[in-house]
Design an enzyme around this catalytic site. Structure first.
Site, short mmCIF file in Angstrom:
data_model
loop_
_atom_site.label_atom_id
_atom_site.label_comp_id
_atom_site.label_asym_id
_atom_site.label_seq_id
_atom_site.Cartn_x
_atom_site.Cartn_y
_atom_site.Cartn_z
N SER A 94 0.83 -1.21 0.00
CA SER A 94 0.00 0.00 0.00
C SER A 94 0.86 1.26 0.00
O SER A 94 1.94 1.30 0.60
CB SER A 94 -0.90 0.01 1.24
OG SER A 94 -1.56 1.25 1.39
N TYR B 139 -2.05 5.63 -4.55
CA TYR B 139 -3.03 6.71 -4.44
C TYR B 139 -2.44 7.93 -5.13
O TYR B 139 -1.23 8.16 -5.07
CB TYR B 139 -3.32 7.06 -2.97
CG TYR B 139 -4.17 6.06 -2.23
CD1 TYR B 139 -5.48 5.80 -2.63
CD2 TYR B 139 -3.67 5.41 -1.10
CE1 TYR B 139 -6.27 4.90 -1.94
CE2 TYR B 139 -4.46 4.51 -0.41
CZ TYR B 139 -5.75 4.26 -0.82
OH TYR B 139 -6.53 3.36 -0.14
N THR C 279 -5.56 2.75 -7.27
CA THR C 279 -6.88 2.72 -6.62
C THR C 279 -7.70 3.90 -7.10
O THR C 279 -7.29 5.06 -6.95
CB THR C 279 -6.73 2.77 -5.08
OG1 THR C 279 -6.08 1.57 -4.65
CG2 THR C 279 -8.08 2.88 -4.40
N LYS D 191 -7.86 -0.43 -9.73
CA LYS D 191 -8.50 -1.16 -8.63
C LYS D 191 -9.70 -0.39 -8.11
O LYS D 191 -9.61 0.80 -7.80
CB LYS D 191 -7.49 -1.36 -7.49
CG LYS D 191 -8.02 -2.19 -6.32
CD LYS D 191 -6.92 -2.41 -5.29
CE LYS D 191 -7.35 -3.37 -4.19
NZ LYS D 191 -8.40 -2.82 -3.33
N SER E 225 -13.25 -4.78 -7.19
CA SER E 225 -13.08 -4.61 -5.75
C SER E 225 -14.00 -3.51 -5.25
O SER E 225 -14.20 -2.50 -5.93
CB SER E 225 -11.62 -4.22 -5.44
OG SER E 225 -11.47 -3.85 -4.08
N HIS F 292 -13.21 -2.22 -2.26
CA HIS F 292 -12.32 -1.65 -1.24
C HIS F 292 -12.61 -2.25 0.14
O HIS F 292 -12.62 -1.54 1.14
CB HIS F 292 -12.49 -0.12 -1.21
CG HIS F 292 -11.26 0.62 -0.76
ND1 HIS F 292 -10.57 1.48 -1.56
CD2 HIS F 292 -10.60 0.64 0.44
CE1 HIS F 292 -9.55 2.01 -0.89
NE2 HIS F 292 -9.55 1.51 0.32
N ARG G 266 -7.66 -8.71 4.69
CA ARG G 266 -7.81 -8.90 6.13
C ARG G 266 -7.24 -10.22 6.63
O ARG G 266 -6.59 -10.25 7.69
CB ARG G 266 -9.29 -8.77 6.51
CG ARG G 266 -9.83 -7.34 6.40
CD ARG G 266 -11.27 -7.27 6.86
NE ARG G 266 -11.84 -5.94 6.79
CZ ARG G 266 -12.62 -5.48 5.80
NH1 ARG G 266 -12.89 -6.28 4.76
NH2 ARG G 266 -13.12 -4.26 5.83
#
Length: 363
Positions: free
Chosen positions: A106, A130, A156, A230, A252, A254, A309
């Site tokens: 990320s 980002y 993203t 994404k 996705s 998110h 997760r």
């Protein structure tokens, strides 16, 4: 208690991770309808197994952008992983490397691009991007990822602002003071609450809310790495992305953390595969907790399936070893699902193997 499933790791991790961080990791947007759909979307799908297909072993390997992986399961970008374990993103990336699967870092990580690259020098990695208000800063992030050997940029596109995450608002979420956004210096490296959710305040201040398809063109224009967008949930956006020349689409929502009431990723997958499946690689994340989920996503047209997760739960419980075990659990479950469904290779997993539950209401 023995840890034999992703759910087991989730329960144990919830006992370990501090509340501020746990609520950030596990919560969804709004009333969390879409968070619930990410799970029930898979539950509404039925597998139609075929018998007597022969073969005692399965081949789970796959190739994406010329890179071969041990299985079609990879790790999604998740932020601030050192809140779960001191080794954070480095341990997660090293776990992926030992299992020959893909790790995605990320932008808002607590381990830097260079730290992760140094820890896993030969392992395939992607960088999630980002777009900041400061375009020079954004371009330099891409250049750093290129220099560090990352193999693709995952842009993203569903976060011009962060969603309504009530748990973070209640907790006045801040990054613990001993941690920082490791890819930045100065103001962009700090997430501190100014009275509400610190992460939402950070995103509102740092990211560009005017994000548009022109920014995708801009990125395609200066990086030689494959670009994957994404956060796509509709055929219309998938077609625009493919027409612009992106190499991949990440179906996705998110982690159900942006706009509540959007479909589960698995619900949106079929229309995107139908629209552009022959033109770009299609990936999926959202709600993956077991091998049957992976099988269903592959059957509906995903090339590779990602999870976020579950890796955090493994990380919290036992660092790198915990993530490795989570990957092993999912691999073994997918292998068993393929054996019992009658599939020897990933190419055997076609849409005929999966139907919606109402298929059986017509008896």
């Amino acid at each position: 208690m023995a840890l034999v499933s992703v759910r087991d790791y989730e329960k144990r991790a919830h006992e370990i991770i501090p509340r501020n961080a746990l609520d950030y990791y596990r919560s969804g947007a709004g009333d969390e309808l879409s968070l619930h759909l990410n799970r029930t979307g898979f539950d509404r799908l039925r597998i139609r197994p075929r018998m007597l297909q022969g073969g005692s072993t399965r081949d789970l390997s796959c190739t994406v952008f010329g890179q071969r992986f041990s299985m079609p399961i990879a790790i999604s970008p998740t932020a601030m992983q050192r809140m779960a374990h001191p080794d954070g993103e480095v341990a997660n990336a090293k776990a992926a490397a030992t299992r020959q699967v893909l790790f995605t870092l990320s932008t808002i990580s607590t381990s830097s691009i260079e730290q992760v690259a140094e820890a896993t020098p030969n392992a395939p990695k992607w960088f999630q991007l980002y777009i900041y208000r400061d375009r020079q800063l954004t371009e330099e992030l891409v250049r750093r990822a290129e220099r560090a050997g990352f193999r693709a940029i995952v842009l993203t596109v569903d976060a011009p602002l962060f969603g309504l995450r009530r748990a973070d608002m209640r907790n006045k979420f801040s990054l613990p003071p001993h941690l920082s956004m490791a890819n930045f210096v100065g103001k962009a490296a700090s997430i501190r609450s100014q009275g509400g959710s610190g992460i939402n305040e950070y995103i509102a201040e740092q990211l560009d809310p005017t994000l548009s398809w022109d920014d995708v063109k801009w990125l395609l224009g200066f990086t030689k790495l494959p670009v994957i967008v994404k956060g796509i949930l509709t055929r219309e956006d998938a077609i625009i992305a493919a027409d612009l020349g992106v190499q991949g689409i990440f179906v996705s929502n998110h982690g159900a953390r942006q706009l509540d009431s959007v479909p589960a990723s698995i619900e949106a997958l079929p229309e995107i595969v139908a629209a552009v499946g022959g033109r770009v690689e299609i990936f999926l994340d959202g709600g993956i907790t077991q091998g049957t989920d992976v099988f269903k996503a592959l059957a509906l047209g995903a090339r590779m399936v990602f999870f976020g997760r579950p890796a955090l739960w493994g990380l919290a419980v036992n660092g790198q070893t915990g993530v490795e075990h989570v990957l092993d659990i999912l691999r073994n479950e997918l292998d068993l699902t393929m054996a019992l469904a009658g599939c020897k290779t990933l190419a055997d997993i076609t849409k005929e193997y999966v139907v919606l539950e109402n298929y059986y209401s017509k008896l």
